[in-house]
Design a protein around this motif. Structure first.
Motif, PDB file in Angstrom:
ATOM      1  N   ALA A 242     -39.201 -19.007 -59.920  1.00 48.93           N
ATOM      2  CA  ALA A 242     -40.249 -18.000 -60.098  1.00 48.93           C
ATOM      3  C   ALA A 242     -41.506 -18.376 -59.310  1.00 48.93           C
ATOM      4  O   ALA A 242     -42.136 -17.526 -58.669  1.00 48.93           O
ATOM      5  CB  ALA A 242     -40.571 -17.847 -61.580  1.00 48.93           C
ATOM      6  N   VAL A 243     -41.886 -19.653 -59.333  1.00 45.99           N
ATOM      7  CA  VAL A 243     -43.065 -20.111 -58.585  1.00 45.99           C
ATOM      8  C   VAL A 243     -42.860 -19.909 -57.085  1.00 45.99           C
ATOM      9  O   VAL A 243     -43.746 -19.415 -56.371  1.00 45.99           O
ATOM     10  CB  VAL A 243     -43.354 -21.592 -58.900  1.00 45.99           C
ATOM     11  CG1 VAL A 243     -44.427 -22.137 -57.964  1.00 45.99           C
ATOM     12  CG2 VAL A 243     -43.791 -21.751 -60.352  1.00 45.99           C
ATOM     13  N   VAL A 244     -41.682 -20.282 -56.591  1.00 47.48           N
ATOM     14  CA  VAL A 244     -41.390 -20.105 -55.165  1.00 47.48           C
ATOM     15  C   VAL A 244     -41.424 -18.634 -54.787  1.00 47.48           C
ATOM     16  O   VAL A 244     -41.968 -18.253 -53.739  1.00 47.48           O
ATOM     17  CB  VAL A 244     -40.010 -20.722 -54.831  1.00 47.48           C
ATOM     18  CG1 VAL A 244     -39.581 -20.346 -53.411  1.00 47.48           C
ATOM     19  CG2 VAL A 244     -40.055 -22.229 -54.974  1.00 47.48           C
ATOM     20  N   ALA A 245     -40.865 -17.772 -55.648  1.00 48.78           N
ATOM     21  CA  ALA A 245     -40.865 -16.333 -55.368  1.00 48.78           C
ATOM     22  C   ALA A 245     -42.289 -15.792 -55.305  1.00 48.78           C
ATOM     23  O   ALA A 245     -42.634 -14.993 -54.417  1.00 48.78           O
ATOM     24  CB  ALA A 245     -40.056 -15.606 -56.439  1.00 48.78           C
ATOM     25  N   LEU A 246     -43.164 -16.216 -56.231  1.00 47.25           N
ATOM     26  CA  LEU A 246     -44.556 -15.760 -56.225  1.00 47.25           C
ATOM     27  C   LEU A 246     -45.289 -16.232 -54.966  1.00 47.25           C
ATOM     28  O   LEU A 246     -46.068 -15.471 -54.364  1.00 47.25           O
ATOM     29  CB  LEU A 246     -45.270 -16.261 -57.483  1.00 47.25           C
ATOM     30  CG  LEU A 246     -44.854 -15.598 -58.807  1.00 47.25           C
ATOM     31  CD1 LEU A 246     -45.532 -16.287 -59.977  1.00 47.25           C
ATOM     32  CD2 LEU A 246     -45.215 -14.105 -58.791  1.00 47.25           C
ATOM     33  N   LEU A 247     -45.040 -17.472 -54.557  1.00 46.25           N
ATOM     34  CA  LEU A 247     -45.666 -17.987 -53.343  1.00 46.25           C
ATOM     35  C   LEU A 247     -45.216 -17.209 -52.109  1.00 46.25           C
ATOM     36  O   LEU A 247     -46.019 -16.902 -51.218  1.00 46.25           O
ATOM     37  CB  LEU A 247     -45.354 -19.470 -53.170  1.00 46.25           C
ATOM     38  CG  LEU A 247     -46.036 -20.416 -54.178  1.00 46.25           C
ATOM     39  CD1 LEU A 247     -45.515 -21.844 -53.999  1.00 46.25           C
ATOM     40  CD2 LEU A 247     -47.556 -20.383 -54.012  1.00 46.25           C
ATOM     41  N   LEU A 248     -43.941 -16.885 -52.064  1.00 43.26           N
ATOM     42  CA  LEU A 248     -43.421 -16.121 -50.935  1.00 43.26           C
ATOM     43  C   LEU A 248     -44.018 -14.710 -50.901  1.00 43.26           C
ATOM     44  O   LEU A 248     -44.365 -14.189 -49.827  1.00 43.26           O
ATOM     45  CB  LEU A 248     -41.890 -16.045 -51.009  1.00 43.26           C
ATOM     46  CG  LEU A 248     -41.136 -17.350 -50.727  1.00 43.26           C
ATOM     47  CD1 LEU A 248     -39.639 -17.168 -50.952  1.00 43.26           C
ATOM     48  CD2 LEU A 248     -41.389 -17.816 -49.295  1.00 43.26           C
ATOM     49  N   ILE A 249     -44.144 -14.100 -52.079  1.00 44.64           N
ATOM     50  CA  ILE A 249     -44.746 -12.756 -52.138  1.00 44.64           C
ATOM     51  C   ILE A 249     -46.207 -12.806 -51.708  1.00 44.64           C
ATOM     52  O   ILE A 249     -46.681 -11.951 -50.944  1.00 44.64           O
ATOM     53  CB  ILE A 249     -44.605 -12.186 -53.566  1.00 44.64           C
ATOM     54  CG1 ILE A 249     -43.128 -11.906 -53.880  1.00 44.64           C
ATOM     55  CG2 ILE A 249     -45.432 -10.915 -53.721  1.00 44.64           C
ATOM     56  CD1 ILE A 249     -42.871 -11.532 -55.323  1.00 44.64           C
ATOM     57  N   TYR A 250     -46.931 -13.826 -52.185  1.00 45.38           N
ATOM     58  CA  TYR A 250     -48.344 -13.974 -51.818  1.00 45.38           C
ATOM     59  C   TYR A 250     -48.486 -14.172 -50.312  1.00 45.38           C
ATOM     60  O   TYR A 250     -49.352 -13.557 -49.671  1.00 45.38           O
ATOM     61  CB  TYR A 250     -48.939 -15.162 -52.575  1.00 45.38           C
ATOM     62  CG  TYR A 250     -50.362 -15.490 -52.185  1.00 45.38           C
ATOM     63  CD1 TYR A 250     -51.418 -14.653 -52.559  1.00 45.38           C
ATOM     64  CD2 TYR A 250     -50.646 -16.641 -51.439  1.00 45.38           C
ATOM     65  CE1 TYR A 250     -52.725 -14.957 -52.197  1.00 45.38           C
ATOM     66  CE2 TYR A 250     -51.940 -16.944 -51.082  1.00 45.38           C
ATOM     67  CZ  TYR A 250     -52.985 -16.099 -51.453  1.00 45.38           C
ATOM     68  OH  TYR A 250     -54.264 -16.392 -51.077  1.00 45.38           O
ATOM     69  N   ARG A 251     -47.630 -15.012 -49.745  1.00 48.12           N
ATOM     70  CA  ARG A 251     -47.690 -15.255 -48.300  1.00 48.12           C
ATOM     71  C   ARG A 251     -47.358 -13.982 -47.528  1.00 48.12           C
ATOM     72  O   ARG A 251     -48.000 -13.665 -46.510  1.00 48.12           O
ATOM     73  CB  ARG A 251     -46.712 -16.372 -47.929  1.00 48.12           C
ATOM     74  CG  ARG A 251     -46.762 -16.748 -46.451  1.00 48.12           C
ATOM     75  CD  ARG A 251     -45.815 -17.906 -46.151  1.00 48.12           C
ATOM     76  NE  ARG A 251     -45.918 -18.321 -44.764  1.00 48.12           N
ATOM     77  CZ  ARG A 251     -45.313 -17.710 -43.755  1.00 48.12           C
ATOM     78  NH1 ARG A 251     -44.555 -16.638 -43.980  1.00 48.12           N
ATOM     79  NH2 ARG A 251     -45.453 -18.161 -42.517  1.00 48.12           N
TER      80      ARG A 251
END
Length: 288
Positions: A242-251
């Motif tokens: 979930a953290v990786v997915a949020l970081l990817l979306i933010y980027r």
């Protein structure tokens, strides 16, 4: 030809596989004896040791491929046991979160129950079931609290995924040795041969077979079984994903916004003068 009888038990010891063929450690042992001695081992299977002893008594079998190593008990059945070919280590299978202060124990109608469990528990704590699957389902449903199984069987039943609410920590509670029972009719000639063969095979061949079986069971782990077996790792993996997915979306949002701003700047700027373009005066100036 050696006429043998094998008692069907749980995986991976003596059972019928998905194709209806007799399989397991006992079959591996019989095949190795046949190969090394250059003989044919004709195997009939039965559901209980009493049936196996009847086959010995009526002469339809010369050996029982799998029975407890107990010389005095074997004598009462007209058998002479070989040296043990394996040692089985028993562990506890219980329901997650169950209270073991005064447990109800699921067991089978067997010598192990009579000799081991009745010495540890009161009769009212023991509940007898027709087979291992029924006993484990009783533990899962709460009708019983625990069951004693051989380590490899416990691993298979839990890994298989059909009973994911159960858990075993692998602690050895007691052990029993397994041997081949040889009929007194042929013991004088066959017993020393089988003793020598078991010594020649050694424990590693059968241990390797069991290890291979456990590895195959591990590869067939169901998702549900994995979640129950490793809940902390599963939740940690979900959180990390979930953290990786949020970081990817933010980027992605930042990169998209930057590209949009760059394209808008190209549209609003005259490439020759570097001043605002006609489009900026049409649209941008009106907003000032």
């Amino acid at each position: 030809v050696i006429h043998a009888v094998a008692v069907l038990r749980e995986r991976p010891y003596a059972y019928y596989d998905e194709n209806g063929a007799f399989a397991g450690e006992v079959r591996k042992l019989a095949d190795r004896i046949a190969y090394d001695l250059g003989v044919m081992v004709d195997i009939q299977t039965v559901e209980s040791h009493e049936e196996a002893f009847h086959a010995i008594a009526d002469g339809t079998a010369d050996i029982v491929l799998n029975m407890d190593w107990d010389i005095s008990y074997a004598e009462t059945k007209g058998l002479s046991p070989t040296i043990p070919f394996d040692t089985y280590y028993y562990t506890v299978v219980k329901r997650r979160g169950s209270d073991l202060a005064h447990p109800v124990v699921a067991c089978l109608d067997s010598r192990m129950t009579d000799e081991v469990l009745r010495a540890r528990y009161a009769d009212e704590q023991l509940q007898t079931y027709p087979n291992i699957e029924a006993g484990l389902r009783a533990v899962q449903s709460g009708a019983a609290d625990l069951m004693f199984l051989r380590q490899e069987t416990a691993q298979y039943e839990i890994w298989h995924g059909a009973l994911p609410d159960l858990v075993s920590y692998g602690t050895v509670v007691f052990s029993r040795q397994e041997s081949i029972g040889v009929s007194k009719r042929v013991a004088q000639s066959l017993l020393p041969i089988l003793d020598k063969e078991i010594g020649y095979i050694g424990p590693n061949v059968l241990k390797d077979y069991l290890a291979t079986h456990d590895g195959g069971a591990a590869k067939r782990l169901s998702l549900r079984s994995l979640i129950y077996a490793y809940p902390v790792y599963f939740l940690g993996g979900l959180l990390a994903a979930a953290v990786v997915a949020l970081l990817l979306i933010y980027r992605y949002i930042r990169v998209r916004r930057r590209h949009t701003d760059e394209i808008q700047a190209l549209v609003d700027t005259d490439s020759y003068t570097g001043l605002h373009s006609h489009r900026w005066f049409e649209h941008g100036a009106a907003e000032i």
